[in-house]
Design an enzyme around this catalytic site. Structure first.
Site, PDB file in Angstrom:
ATOM      1  N   HIS A 138      43.393  -3.414  73.490  1.00  0.00           N
ATOM      2  CA  HIS A 138      42.174  -2.658  73.786  1.00  0.00           C
ATOM      3  C   HIS A 138      41.010  -3.050  72.881  1.00  0.00           C
ATOM      4  CE1 HIS A 138      42.390  -0.013  70.205  1.00  0.00           C
ATOM      5  NE2 HIS A 138      43.697  -0.185  70.338  1.00  0.00           N
ATOM      6  N   HIS A 147      41.071 -20.252  73.951  1.00  0.00           N
ATOM      7  CA  HIS A 147      42.424 -20.384  74.505  1.00  0.00           C
ATOM      8  C   HIS A 147      43.365 -19.497  73.697  1.00  0.00           C
ATOM      9  CE1 HIS A 147      46.090 -23.206  75.471  1.00  0.00           C
ATOM     10  NE2 HIS A 147      46.289 -21.969  75.858  1.00  0.00           N
TER      11      HIS A 147
END
Length: 235
Positions: A138, A147
């Site tokens: 979150h 990446h």
């Protein structure tokens, strides 16, 4: 372009990673019209309908892109170069087994592969790769061209700067900030902030003084519209 109700995308890249992206699209019911490849020597044998990429033929001969395009290029700097040079409508590739919270936001061109999780209120930039089984918790903020490798885990409120590569199985504790164009090694445990343009490895993470981070995009290639790279004229 559609065939009946089935949409079609193009995929830039024809190596092993491109095969994973193609699978994610097809699992979503999206067909692949054609692929583009800058490195014929590294073309995967399963790749089909492959045309030369812009680095091979140059921008004047590269075909116009009239369907959405996904960049299936694993190297962050190269993905950034292509994103800035190609005139394309960039599509997303989100595998149906990935879990993306309704309140999360994902930028154009981003790829979220099988088993990955993007939790509520996360913000994912453009052309990010959230690889197989990676977890973005979150309120994370992930910059463009990042990446996040397979099985890497970012705890809540983590910030990752543009172009950084988080290695396989790396762990980042809550509220850490990782800079731009960094490399975080496989299995690294990051418990403190990391500055721009460095490589960090180990548990806990330590910066390697003799290593730089990820290679940023080539400004010559970008500013020339794909006509030059590293001082060499593209044919």
């Amino acid at each position: 372009m559609t065939s009946g109700e089935r949409p079609f995308y193009d995929v830039y890249g024809a190596g092993g990673h491109a095969q994973v992206v193609v699978d994610a699209l097809r699992e979503r019911g999206i067909g692949v019209r054609r692929m583009y490849n800058d490195s014929p020597a590294n073309q995967h044998p399963a790749s089909r309908d492959v045309l030369p990429g812009i680095r091979v033929v140059g921008p004047d001969e590269f075909p116009s892109l009239d369907v959405p395009l996904v960049l299936a290029v694993g190297i962050n700097g190269e993905r950034a170069e292509l994103a800035q040079v190609l005139d394309a409508d960039f599509g997303q590739a989100v595998h149906p087994t990935a879990i993306v919270a309704r309140s999360a936001r994902i930028g154009a061109g981003t790829v979220v592969l099988a088993g990955a999780m993007v939790q509520p209120n996360a913000r994912i930039g453009r052309h990010v790769l959230v690889n197989t089984g990676a977890s973005v918790d979150h309120d994370c903020v992930i910059g463009d061209y990042v990446h996040i490798s397979p099985q890497a885990a970012l705890s809540g409120h983590v910030t990752v700067g543009e172009g950084t590569h988080i290695g396989v199985g790396a762990v980042v504790i809550p509220k850490v900030r990782i800079g731009r164009w960094c490399k975080i090694g496989a299995g690294t445990v990051v418990i403190a902030d990391v500055p721009d343009h460095v490589t960090a490895v180990g548990n806990p993470a330590r910066i390697l003084p003799d290593r730089s981070g990820e290679v940023p995009p080539d400004p010559v290639f970008v500013s020339s519209g794909g006509r030059q790279q590293a001082g060499l004229r593209v044919p």
